[in-house]
Design a protein around this motif. Structure first.
Motif, short mmCIF file in Angstrom:
data_model
loop_
_atom_site.label_atom_id
_atom_site.label_comp_id
_atom_site.label_asym_id
_atom_site.label_seq_id
_atom_site.Cartn_x
_atom_site.Cartn_y
_atom_site.Cartn_z
N THR A 120 -79.99 -29.08 26.23
CA THR A 120 -80.27 -27.75 26.79
C THR A 120 -79.17 -26.77 26.37
O THR A 120 -79.46 -25.65 25.95
N ALA A 121 -77.92 -27.19 26.48
CA ALA A 121 -76.81 -26.32 26.08
C ALA A 121 -76.84 -26.04 24.58
O ALA A 121 -76.63 -24.90 24.14
N ALA A 128 -84.90 -23.47 30.81
CA ALA A 128 -85.29 -22.16 31.35
C ALA A 128 -86.45 -21.58 30.53
O ALA A 128 -87.39 -21.02 31.10
N CYS A 129 -86.40 -21.77 29.24
CA CYS A 129 -87.48 -21.30 28.37
C CYS A 129 -88.78 -22.05 28.66
O CYS A 129 -89.85 -21.45 28.75
N LEU A 130 -88.68 -23.38 28.81
CA LEU A 130 -89.87 -24.17 29.14
C LEU A 130 -90.42 -23.81 30.51
O LEU A 130 -91.64 -23.78 30.71
N ASP A 131 -89.54 -23.53 31.46
CA ASP A 131 -89.99 -23.09 32.79
C ASP A 131 -90.77 -21.78 32.67
O ASP A 131 -91.82 -21.61 33.30
N ARG A 132 -90.27 -20.86 31.85
CA ARG A 132 -90.97 -19.59 31.67
C ARG A 132 -92.32 -19.82 31.00
O ARG A 132 -93.32 -19.19 31.37
N LEU A 133 -92.39 -20.74 30.03
CA LEU A 133 -93.66 -21.07 29.38
C LEU A 133 -94.63 -21.66 30.39
O LEU A 133 -95.81 -21.27 30.45
#
Length: 152
Positions: A120-121, A128-133
């Motif tokens: 992730t780092a 966070a990007c996958l959560d937004r997707l």
């Protein structure tokens, strides 16, 4: 056609990560199916739960949790009982063997977590990007997005 390949790319990445996880379990001599992880972890963290509760928490389908439940029951790791408030629902709980396996796996799962945090780092906050997707697809599915464009 970069956009059209989202599903294929996510499947490939998922297969790669799941394959590496399976290799880790095999290298350590642990019989474990990666699909068990979410259900076992939730039952270990929160205690008994229904298939519907687990599906909601894990954000996966009821069918997927139900299939995992059957596999876990066959392996002797989970038991299900009729829910006290609604006999149509089944509450899943870890068996003694399930609790032993979870205790054995917790240090390994911590290593998985640390490796995921490294990724992730390295990738700029991937989760966070996958959560937004995930949230965007919950607001409007890919099907709905495509059909809207087809009407234009």
């Amino acid at each position: 056609m970069a956009g059209a390949g989202i599903g294929a790319r996510l499947r490939r990445l998922s297969e790669s990560i799941d394959g590496d996880a399976a290799r880790v379990y095999a290298a350590l001599g642990i019989e474990f199916e990666q699909r068990w992880l979410g259900v076992l972890n939730q039952l270990a963290l929160n205690g008994p739960a229904t298939v519907g509760e687990l599906a909601s928490t894990l954000r996966i389908t009821h069918v997927s949790v139900s299939q995992t439940r059957h596999s876990l029951e066959r392996a002797g790791l989970v038991d299900s009982q009729a829910d006290a408030t609604d006999a149509r629902r089944r509450r899943l709980a870890l068996t003694a063997a399930g609790r032993r396996l979870v205790r054995r796996l917790q240090p390994l799962w911590q290593s998985f977590e640390e490796a995921a945090l490294d990724l992730t780092a390295e990738t700029g906050q991937l989760m966070a990007c996958l959560d937004r997707l995930d949230d965007a697809l919950e607001r409007q599915s890919m099907f709905e997005r495509i059909m809207t464009r087809m009407k234009d």
